[in-house]
Design an enzyme around this catalytic site. Sequence first.
Site, PDB file in Angstrom:
ATOM      1  N   ASP A  64     -18.518  26.197  34.753  1.00 45.09           N
ATOM      2  CA  ASP A  64     -18.134  26.792  36.302  1.00 45.09           C
ATOM      3  C   ASP A  64     -17.601  28.620  35.437  1.00 45.09           C
ATOM      4  O   ASP A  64     -17.550  28.538  34.571  1.00 45.09           O
ATOM      5  CB  ASP A  64     -16.849  25.947  36.832  1.00 45.09           C
ATOM      6  CG  ASP A  64     -16.491  26.950  38.524  1.00 45.09           C
ATOM      7  OD1 ASP A  64     -17.017  27.586  38.766  1.00 45.09           O
ATOM      8  OD2 ASP A  64     -15.372  26.864  38.956  1.00 45.09           O
ATOM      9  N   GLU A  92     -20.628  33.353  35.321  1.00 44.14           N
ATOM     10  CA  GLU A  92     -21.236  35.324  35.641  1.00 44.14           C
ATOM     11  C   GLU A  92     -21.164  36.283  35.042  1.00 44.14           C
ATOM     12  O   GLU A  92     -21.284  36.840  35.264  1.00 44.14           O
ATOM     13  CB  GLU A  92     -20.901  35.471  37.038  1.00 44.14           C
ATOM     14  CG  GLU A  92     -21.423  34.276  38.248  1.00 44.14           C
ATOM     15  CD  GLU A  92     -20.319  33.003  38.107  1.00 44.14           C
ATOM     16  OE1 GLU A  92     -19.183  32.661  38.225  1.00 44.14           O
ATOM     17  OE2 GLU A  92     -21.035  31.642  38.538  1.00 44.14           O
ATOM     18  N   ASP A 117     -20.713  27.590  45.571  1.00 42.49           N
ATOM     19  CA  ASP A 117     -19.902  26.778  46.691  1.00 42.49           C
ATOM     20  C   ASP A 117     -19.970  27.410  48.472  1.00 42.49           C
ATOM     21  O   ASP A 117     -20.111  28.369  48.755  1.00 42.49           O
ATOM     22  CB  ASP A 117     -17.968  28.236  46.827  1.00 42.49           C
ATOM     23  CG  ASP A 117     -17.714  27.647  44.893  1.00 42.49           C
ATOM     24  OD1 ASP A 117     -17.903  26.875  44.780  1.00 42.49           O
ATOM     25  OD2 ASP A 117     -16.632  28.126  45.438  1.00 42.49           O
TER      26      ASP A 117
END
Length: 961
Positions: free
Chosen positions: A479, A482, A643
Amino acid sequence: MVARLFSGVLGIHPFHSQDVLVFEADPIAESDATDFSKNVSSCPGYSLNSLQESKFGLVAQLSLSGAPCNAFGTDFEDLTIQVTYETDSRLRVRIADSGNKQFTIPESVIARPPPPTTSFTHSSDLVFNYEPSPFSFWITRRSNPDATPLFDTRLSSLPKPPLAPVIPDDNSTALDGFPLVFEDQYLQLTSSLPLDANIYGLGEVIASSGFRRNVASNGGSIQTLWARDIADPIDQNMYGNHPVYVEHRFNETTNEAQSHGVFLFSSSGADILLLTPPGASQSLVQYRMIGGVFDFYFFSGPTPHAVIEQYGALVGLPSWLPSWAFGFHLCRWGYISINETMEQVQAMRAANIPLEVMWNDIDLYHAFRDFTSDPVSFPGDAMRAFIQELASHNQHYIPILDAAVPHPTNATDVYDPYIRGHELDTFVKNPDGSEYIGKVWPGYTVFPDWFANDTQQWWTESLKNWSDEGIEYSGIWLDMNEISSFCQGSCGAGADLSNTSVPFPLPGMPGALVTDYPECYDSSVSGPSGNVTVNGALTCTDSILHALLKRGEGAGGEQGVNLNAPPYAIHNGIGDLSINTIATNATHAGGFAELDVHNMWGMMEEKATHLALQQLQPGKRPVIIARSTFPSSGKWAGHWLGDNFSKWEYLYYNIQGILQFQIFQIPFVGADTCGFNGNTDEELCNRWMQLSAFVPFYRNHNERGALSQEPYRWDSVANASRTAIATRYTLLPYWTSLFANASLRGTPPVRALWYEFPTEAELFSVDKQFLVGADILVTPVLTPNVSTVEGIFPGRGEVTWRDYYTHKVVDVSSNGTATLSAPLGHINVHIRGGSALLLHANPGYTTTETREGPFSLLVSLESNEHAFGTAYIDDGVSNPPTESRNLTFSATAGQLAISSNGNFAVEQKLQQITILGVTADPTDVSVSGMTAENWQFISELQKLVIYNLALDLNGAQIVSW
Ligand code: MIG
């Protein structure tokens, strides 16, 4: 600069990690030495002044044709263009500064195929054509030289600039010229496209236009490339970056359809514009990059499958997956203890809903720290026992791993992963060489630098220690890669490292309660249950969605470079490039600037994690699910769509996401089933559990503080899930065969309808239905309060589609559509005529139990009594598979032949064969020379079932009737 914060039609959710926490350290302001014109109209373009042809292509020198324009950077005087016919279907056109100052992706980061050793120059279907001055090029097909070029940068092929803003309200889309621009901080290249071309890909994005990109409506669209942690926005850049598209052309006169692909091999921040100026007779694609070089690859197709396969051959094919990866996965943020986690496993078992893989989110951690488990709520020894118990039932465990590594708060705070990483020098730096500090859930953090020499070793060690301490994971969930950080840029040298308070209230905490429901659910009227009905009344009281869901028609070392604020502002959804991520001047080993390598951080982490798992779990196929992806990510990981929101709209959007990632060669993909952000409700969760059963990666995941949405929570959802999962597990041999073809050849497992029917123009924008492989058509319900669904049935009446469950032929109207019954709990699935599918006869609680049982075969004859299918079988775990078996099933009138090749010994027998489309009542049925005793013919369904068989699949078999 355009900074649209959140353009989705939905309200702003109370919690998003895109909220910017602190604006402390101002990234070192570098003044712009040069005054940039910010206008390309005076850019002179380049002219070609020397050219050398070789067996493999050509190399030429280009020089600036006039005074530098310095539009958004400093022009390079000299460029080198290399044209290489790499294969018969792949052509590379690379334009770089002759001095090689600009950033290029190192071979060590993404390995590409070696240069050709034989010449394809005269056999390639792609032909490179050029004009020397102003230099421009165009790509044509050798097989069709007079057709509109596939790619065409000639000024004469483009509309006449200057053009007023093509997208209203976005001044940056005023087009002041189409010269080739090559500056240190700005590169621009424009190609003409057929008017309103059929373009698919370029992402990651949730496009309001649907899977088919918007090229013409309202001027067009902009795909920005800049990895960003943002809860699934619409029409904005988000987690991953994929500068590759498939274009499909169909000639109505000749009825000829051909697809080709264009890939820009670059990690640079960029805008890719798909535009149609008002009144223009063509559309265009414009690349605007803030660094790097032009490195284009063209793929000739000519089928969409071939384009995708050719792209895979370049960047790498998807890694092999174990069969258990196709089981059902359960996750949520908010399983706060091992007990609560175990309760889920028990509740799933008690409800007899198959659970293959149990997950934990960051609740697992001690103080939100990577590679830990909380000693009180998730003690290591208890976790080990729990995971081993799961394993004894053929179930698996996957924990989350956040990208940021906590920085200890003070000298007495012993956190080994940091200490060891610091020792081995594995973290990203500031330009002055000090460790770069960011902030995420655990407080202040550092970030792994994948360019540093020892980062792989440190990462593998940390993963090993975690497992040794009890977290005996089967796979890893990556997770925040980025990479996400809550400061704008660096949190600064003076950051108070002892402050570990969470940067935002977590969802569900006071001040951040989850109050959102699906669009038509009003909790002030119906209460918080999310049930379909409350006191006998439907809770979904608004059908606005029907209107919404229409079918979319529709350089590290370089001097003078402003690392902090490149002069051209790409359309980053949140504005400044350093917001919510690490600063663009952060420095990686070897001197690489974050500005140049930002978009690859996630992929590099996926690669390191894959390599670590290969070492720690030798011979097994790694299962990694990651958020931020880049070309070649599929070699290392799968992806979840981030999400999303518990809204009907997102149920629809997840289909385009799945289709996009097939193009990107990351086929193992799926959405957070039932929706992540906000509360779901019974009806939405019911439909979503059913839809995702036909999607490669099948996981229910929920945010902290929202209404529970495990499939056992509502009876109707439990029922719907049991049915859908049983169907999925029955189809497991089909799924694993499709994924074998992906890993061997790059063939996309999930397909848009037009891939299989490329001359049927009415399919080009269909993205509310999809095909699993060539033969399974899924027509999900995507709206509330309905009990029917309309679908299109490709083939224009030439293909027989049969209902998967009842085996009845669909009654298709003259326009190719049918309205299907779709009560809650039923998802429409149809089998294509002419197919033969190997299935498991008895779906079990896990994929292992399912695989232990016998096979069955479903043959759906086309009206000419023909059917064909293949299946790939191996042990489902070995990496790479050394033993495998390929079966083919081919049926003609009255006969089915099974052939079997390979070295894998299939233990399970073929127990039952169902043949649909048998027109005459058989008098005699024989199986490999023996008269069959147990068969039944159901004439209204034209269905012959031969049962109680025990056919060996390790050799040829013949069935006749
Ligand atoms: O800032 O780990 O996309 O799946 O549940 C939020 C908590 C961090 C974002 C992920 C989501 C996950 C959540 N994470």
